[in-house]
Design a protein around this motif. Structure first.
Motif, PDB file in Angstrom:
ATOM      1  N   LEU A 110       0.897  -1.203   0.057  1.00 27.21           N
ATOM      2  CA  LEU A 110      -0.014   0.161  -0.026  1.00 27.21           C
ATOM      3  C   LEU A 110       0.788   1.376   0.066  1.00 27.21           C
ATOM      4  N   ILE A 111       2.039   1.312   0.663  1.00 28.50           N
ATOM      5  CA  ILE A 111       2.882   2.351   0.948  1.00 28.50           C
ATOM      6  C   ILE A 111       3.452   2.773  -0.482  1.00 28.50           C
ATOM      7  N   SER A 112       3.453   1.986  -1.326  1.00 25.23           N
ATOM      8  CA  SER A 112       4.088   2.393  -2.555  1.00 25.23           C
ATOM      9  C   SER A 112       3.036   2.786  -3.712  1.00 25.23           C
ATOM     10  N   THR A 113       1.696   2.730  -3.350  1.00 28.92           N
ATOM     11  CA  THR A 113       0.712   3.093  -4.241  1.00 28.92           C
ATOM     12  C   THR A 113       0.691   4.702  -4.536  1.00 28.92           C
ATOM     13  N   LYS A 114       0.162   4.939  -5.734  1.00 31.16           N
ATOM     14  CA  LYS A 114       0.065   6.367  -6.118  1.00 31.16           C
ATOM     15  C   LYS A 114      -0.789   7.054  -5.339  1.00 31.16           C
ATOM     16  N   GLY A 115      -0.670   8.143  -4.786  1.00 32.47           N
ATOM     17  CA  GLY A 115      -1.575   8.948  -3.948  1.00 32.47           C
ATOM     18  C   GLY A 115      -1.555   8.817  -2.404  1.00 32.47           C
ATOM     19  N   PHE A 116      -0.713   7.574  -2.036  1.00 36.33           N
ATOM     20  CA  PHE A 116      -1.118   7.318  -0.533  1.00 36.33           C
ATOM     21  C   PHE A 116      -0.263   8.475   0.273  1.00 36.33           C
ATOM     22  N   ASP A 117      -1.006   8.655   0.965  1.00 38.31           N
ATOM     23  CA  ASP A 117      -0.517   9.979   1.914  1.00 38.31           C
ATOM     24  C   ASP A 117       0.291   9.689   3.185  1.00 38.31           C
ATOM     25  N   HIS A 118       0.797   8.431   3.273  1.00 37.77           N
ATOM     26  CA  HIS A 118       1.723   8.060   4.405  1.00 37.77           C
ATOM     27  C   HIS A 118       1.397   8.239   5.759  1.00 37.77           C
ATOM     28  N   THR A 119      -0.030   8.197   6.167  1.00 41.25           N
ATOM     29  CA  THR A 119      -0.171   8.392   7.341  1.00 41.25           C
ATOM     30  C   THR A 119      -0.928   7.105   7.922  1.00 41.25           C
ATOM     31  N   ILE A 120      -0.706   6.885   9.364  1.00 37.57           N
ATOM     32  CA  ILE A 120      -1.572   5.734  10.080  1.00 37.57           C
ATOM     33  C   ILE A 120      -2.881   5.618   9.837  1.00 37.57           C
ATOM     34  N   ASN A 121      -3.575   6.812   9.786  1.00 32.59           N
ATOM     35  CA  ASN A 121      -4.900   6.761   9.612  1.00 32.59           C
ATOM     36  C   ASN A 121      -5.455   6.329   8.194  1.00 32.59           C
ATOM     37  N   SER A 122      -4.539   6.575   7.299  1.00 38.13           N
ATOM     38  CA  SER A 122      -4.913   6.164   5.659  1.00 38.13           C
ATOM     39  C   SER A 122      -4.741   4.593   5.913  1.00 38.13           C
ATOM     40  N   ILE A 123      -3.808   3.870   6.416  1.00 36.94           N
ATOM     41  CA  ILE A 123      -3.516   2.547   6.256  1.00 36.94           C
ATOM     42  C   ILE A 123      -4.927   1.902   7.121  1.00 36.94           C
ATOM     43  N   VAL A 124      -5.432   2.491   8.225  1.00 38.46           N
ATOM     44  CA  VAL A 124      -6.489   2.105   8.912  1.00 38.46           C
ATOM     45  C   VAL A 124      -7.601   1.984   8.045  1.00 38.46           C
ATOM     46  N   SER A 125      -8.065   3.164   7.412  1.00 45.23           N
ATOM     47  CA  SER A 125      -9.090   3.260   6.584  1.00 45.23           C
ATOM     48  C   SER A 125      -9.070   2.589   5.312  1.00 45.23           C
ATOM     49  N   ARG A 126      -7.992   2.412   4.765  1.00 47.89           N
ATOM     50  CA  ARG A 126      -7.948   1.545   3.549  1.00 47.89           C
ATOM     51  C   ARG A 126      -7.989   0.257   3.469  1.00 47.89           C
ATOM     52  N   LEU A 127      -7.352  -0.283   4.657  1.00 48.95           N
ATOM     53  CA  LEU A 127      -7.128  -1.642   4.935  1.00 48.95           C
ATOM     54  C   LEU A 127      -8.277  -2.411   6.084  1.00 48.95           C
ATOM     55  N   GLU A 128      -9.150  -1.141   6.591  1.00 46.53           N
ATOM     56  CA  GLU A 128     -10.065  -1.513   7.398  1.00 46.53           C
ATOM     57  C   GLU A 128      -9.569  -2.369   8.799  1.00 46.53           C
ATOM     58  N   ILE A 129      -8.375  -2.161   9.180  1.00 40.87           N
ATOM     59  CA  ILE A 129      -7.831  -2.492  10.306  1.00 40.87           C
ATOM     60  C   ILE A 129      -7.718  -1.490  11.457  1.00 40.87           C
ATOM     61  N   SER A 130      -7.336  -2.049  12.799  1.00 39.54           N
ATOM     62  CA  SER A 130      -7.386  -1.167  13.749  1.00 39.54           C
ATOM     63  C   SER A 130      -5.938  -0.411  13.878  1.00 39.54           C
ATOM     64  N   MET A 131      -6.089   0.636  14.730  1.00 40.11           N
ATOM     65  CA  MET A 131      -4.941   1.626  14.851  1.00 40.11           C
ATOM     66  C   MET A 131      -3.720   0.861  15.486  1.00 40.11           C
TER      67      MET A 131
END
Length: 250
Positions: A110-131
């Motif tokens: 995910l961190i190498s995809t175009k437009g990824f904003d490199h935030t923990i919140n984005s990872i949580v949202s995009r993958l539907e996982i907990s903080m």
């Protein structure tokens, strides 16, 4: 299977050693210490840039390398110039055990995809996982040297990661179970236009199984190469199961 670039590993090891001494040490600081731009350092870490003789001498001086380390670096540069550079990192069964939960490889990609904003919140949202899952997985990926933390911006240290798949282990079985589970999740969540799930049942001659596995492996590689062309904006998984429906010998 291609081997990881030893030159890429050499500089990655130096960065990680400095980071262990100073957890706040970033890729930006490493670039500064090497008198390189961040873009050029990124290419160096990924094995996409091979420094010339003048830059090599400058790096050795700036890093204050011991004579044997300087000689090793020069040797690795000579080898890298003579053959294509791979950015594939092959990890051992023990290493994989630490990052075997599905979210680790999902985050790595995910961190190498175009437009990824490199935030923990984005990872949580995009993958539907907990903080907690996101923070823990990122920490383990950084510790394993697969991801670098550039002052809060997470970047993959390698283009691809591979793990042993034919070695029987509970860890690998659990990983496959989780990936099959992601397919089930997608079956209920995603529209058919954005996924492909197919199944078929057929009589089988088990003497052809080895050849079938080779075909599947080649297909996996070709599919990954196809989906990686152009701008990558999403993370997909490909889980292929060729399994017996009958119980042998009954």
């Amino acid at each position: 299977m291609k081997k990881t670039s030893e030159l890429s590993n050499f500089f990655n090891e130096i960065f990680l050693a400095r980071r262990r001494k100073n957890p706040k040490y970033s890729m930006r600081a490493f670039a500064r210490d090497l008198s390189l731009t961040q873009g050029r350092l990124w290419e160096l870490i990924h094995g996409r840039y091979i420094p010339g003789s003048k830059v090599t001498e400058r790096i050795a001086e700036l890093l204050k390398l011991a004579p044997e380390d300087k000689e090793r670096m020069q040797s690795l540069i000579a080898i890298a110039k003579a053959q294509p550079v791979s950015t594939l990192r092959s990890i051992s069964k023990d290493e994989f055990a630490i990052i075997s939960d599905w979210e680790h490889m999902a985050i790595f990609n995910l961190i190498s995809t175009k437009g990824f904003d490199h935030t923990i919140n984005s990872i949580v949202s995009r993958l539907e996982i907990s903080m907690l899952q996101a923070e823990g997985a990122l920490s383990r990926l950084v510790e394993a040297g697969l991801v670098v933390d550039d002052g809060g911006k997470f970047l993959p240290a390698f283009t691809n990661v591979s793990a042993p798949t034919e070695v029987p282990s509970e860890v690998m079985r659990e990983f496959h179970r989780q990936m099959i589970g992601r397919s089930v999740t997608s079956l209920h969540r995603d529209p058919v236009e954005s996924r492909s799930i197919t199944s078929m049942v057929f009589p089988a001659n088990v003497k052809n199984l080895a050849k079938a596995k080779k075909i599947i492996l080649d297909f996996n590689v070709r599919m990954a190469e196809l989906m990686d062309k152009g701008d990558t904006t999403e993370v997909y998984s490909l889980a292929v199961q060729l399994v017996p429906v009958t119980v042998a010998g009954r």
